[in-house]
Design an enzyme around this catalytic site. Structure first.
Site, short mmCIF file in Angstrom:
data_model
loop_
_atom_site.label_atom_id
_atom_site.label_comp_id
_atom_site.label_asym_id
_atom_site.label_seq_id
_atom_site.Cartn_x
_atom_site.Cartn_y
_atom_site.Cartn_z
N HIS A 178 -8.74 -111.59 53.47
CA HIS A 178 -9.85 -112.52 53.47
C HIS A 178 -10.29 -112.91 54.67
O HIS A 178 -9.05 -113.21 55.34
CB HIS A 178 -9.43 -113.32 52.13
N ASN A 225 -11.99 -103.33 43.75
CA ASN A 225 -12.64 -104.51 43.26
C ASN A 225 -13.41 -105.12 44.45
O ASN A 225 -13.19 -106.02 44.53
CB ASN A 225 -11.32 -105.44 42.84
N ASP A 266 0.28 -103.89 47.68
CA ASP A 266 -1.55 -105.06 47.50
C ASP A 266 -2.27 -105.65 48.67
O ASP A 266 -2.38 -106.97 48.55
CB ASP A 266 -0.76 -105.30 46.33
N HIS A 313 -6.07 -103.55 49.32
CA HIS A 313 -7.84 -103.86 49.54
C HIS A 313 -8.13 -103.34 50.16
O HIS A 313 -7.42 -103.88 51.25
CB HIS A 313 -7.62 -105.24 48.93
N LEU A 361 -1.80 -113.71 43.73
CA LEU A 361 -2.23 -113.13 42.58
C LEU A 361 -1.64 -112.11 42.92
O LEU A 361 -2.52 -111.24 42.58
CB LEU A 361 -3.64 -113.38 41.56
N HIS A 383 -3.24 -105.39 36.93
CA HIS A 383 -2.92 -106.69 37.43
C HIS A 383 -2.53 -107.03 36.09
O HIS A 383 -3.15 -107.66 34.71
CB HIS A 383 -4.54 -107.29 37.70
N ARG A 408 -11.34 -103.06 51.38
CA ARG A 408 -12.47 -103.70 51.64
C ARG A 408 -12.97 -102.94 51.79
O ARG A 408 -13.21 -101.83 51.18
CB ARG A 408 -12.46 -105.58 52.16
N LYS A 419 -7.54 -98.58 37.63
CA LYS A 419 -7.41 -100.17 37.33
C LYS A 419 -7.65 -100.78 36.32
O LYS A 419 -8.99 -101.21 35.90
CB LYS A 419 -7.72 -100.45 38.32
O1 DOR Z 1 -4.18 -111.35 45.87
C1 DOR Z 1 -4.42 -111.27 45.20
N1 DOR Z 1 -6.30 -110.74 45.85
N2 DOR Z 1 -4.63 -109.79 43.86
C2 DOR Z 1 -5.04 -109.79 43.46
O2 DOR Z 1 -4.85 -108.81 42.33
C3 DOR Z 1 -6.94 -109.02 44.34
C4 DOR Z 1 -6.01 -108.77 45.51
C5 DOR Z 1 -7.73 -110.28 47.06
O3 DOR Z 1 -8.88 -108.30 45.62
O4 DOR Z 1 -7.57 -109.76 47.13
#
Ligand code: DOR
Length: 331
Positions: free
Chosen positions: A237, A28, A233, A2, A205, A123, A4, A86
């Site tokens: 955050h 996402n 992955d 990711h 996750l 996923h 962002r 995805k």
């Molecule tokens: O822990 C996760 N964070 N699993 C994911 O599948 C998405 C990801 C996120 O975008 O923060």
């Protein structure tokens, strides 16, 4: 992984570009990247955020929804810049609310993907009233295996697998099914989330599983079987979004995106298998040429800092203030 967007993209991209020549970029965002046009615009923003002197190829993905148009797959293939689509089961993870509510709703899209050779990235967690530790295994039975059977030509990456059950499923699945493994699932079990108190920075996750699961994952990653390959992955955050009464899922590992794997492989004396896992098998699965550049890893302890800047906030990196046993040589 990711990346962002905006200031957060600019903050995290260099970590990945310093270690990897390319990466599969998750779609996402808010709003999600559901069209080829949006993926190409996102790709441009990634390239614009790349510091001078770094070369990096973002491999874009589309976010599937109940309303994805099968013709979008043709547009994605024609662009030459989209490496996969995805599947986020709706409600499974961060920014998955617009995901697929029932896989049968996207049958026409999956059919087109199978025809065109577009990879499906999954996923793999069953949503609804399912125990959080059972979601992956239940997904295999309820969604993944039926999909694998119904679309025999569809190439599928079961992303960030976390259980011994997933390992044995991937071993036994038909050709064209692969899986990625994250550093956190190779190095930690679910005790890490609760060591002496609740540790939100170990919450991701699919959630970390048991020690037996971790051992099965490490065995698969280091087996030399090309079905299993690297996929961090890394999911940043902000500290405030993690350290709160309802914190976000995701572990940030891009600052040590290869070093942590070296540590994991070293624990079982299989560093000789790292290159295949990290550099060959994923490229082969995606039918990309293998990279020719090399990167040198040195066994030398270092401590990630307590945090890195992240837009207007901070991110807490994996192993902040703890140690990592391998580093990348600056040369
Ligand atoms: O822990 C996760 N964070 N699993 C994911 O599948 C998405 C990801 C996120 O975008 O923060």
């Amino acid at each position: 992984m990711h990346l962002r967007d905006g200031a957060e993209l600019a903050a995290v991209l260099p970590f990945t570009a310093q270690r990897f020549a390319r990466a599969i970029v998750m779609p996402n965002l808010k709003p999600p990247v559901t069209t080829t046009a949006a993926a190409l615009a996102y790709r441009d923003r990634i390239l614009a955020a790349l510091p001078a002197g770094l070369h990096f190829e973002p491999l874009m993905t589309l976010y599937l929804t109940d309303n994805t148009d099968p013709d979008e797959i043709d547009r994605a293939m024609a662009s030459g810049q989209v490496s996969g689509c995805k599947l986020y089961p709706a409600g499974a993870t961060t920014n998955s609310a617009a995901g697929v509510t029932d896989i049968r709703r996207i049958d026409a899209v999956l059919e087109r993907m199978a025809e065109r050779g577009m990879v499906l990235q999954v996923h793999g967690e069953l949503t609804g009233d399912v125990d959080i530790f059972e979601r992956e295994v239940r997904f295999i039975e309820a969604v993944l295996e039926p999909t694998v059977q119904r679309f025999p030509k569809l190439r599928i990456v079961f992303e960030h697998i976390t259980t011994a059950a997933a390992v044995s499923y991937v071993h036994s699945a038909r050709q064209g099914v692969g899986a990625t493994l994250t550093p956190q699932h190779l190095l930690h079990n679910r005790n890490a989330i609760f060591a002496g108190g609740i540790r939100p920075h170990y919450y991701c996750l699919p959630i970390l599983k048991t020690e037996a699961d971790r051992e099965a994952l490490l065995d698969a990653a280091t087996s030399g079987n090309p079905r299993f390959f690297l996929g961090t992955d890394s999911a940043p955050h902000s500290q405030t979004a993690k350290e709160t009464s309802c914190g976000c899922a995701g572990m940030f590992s891009a600052h040590a995106g290869i070093e942590l794997y070296a540590e994991a492989f070293d624990t079982v004396g299989r560093l000789n298998r790292l290159e295949g896992f990290a550099a060959h098998f994923g490229a082969d699965f995606y039918r990309l040429p293998r990279n020719q550049d090399t990167l040198t890893l040195i066994k030398d302890n270092w401590s990630p800092p307590p945090s890195y800047a992240y837009g207007s906030g901070k991110i807490i990196p994996m192993r902040a203030n703890e140690s990592i046993q391998w580093r990348v040589s600056p040369s």
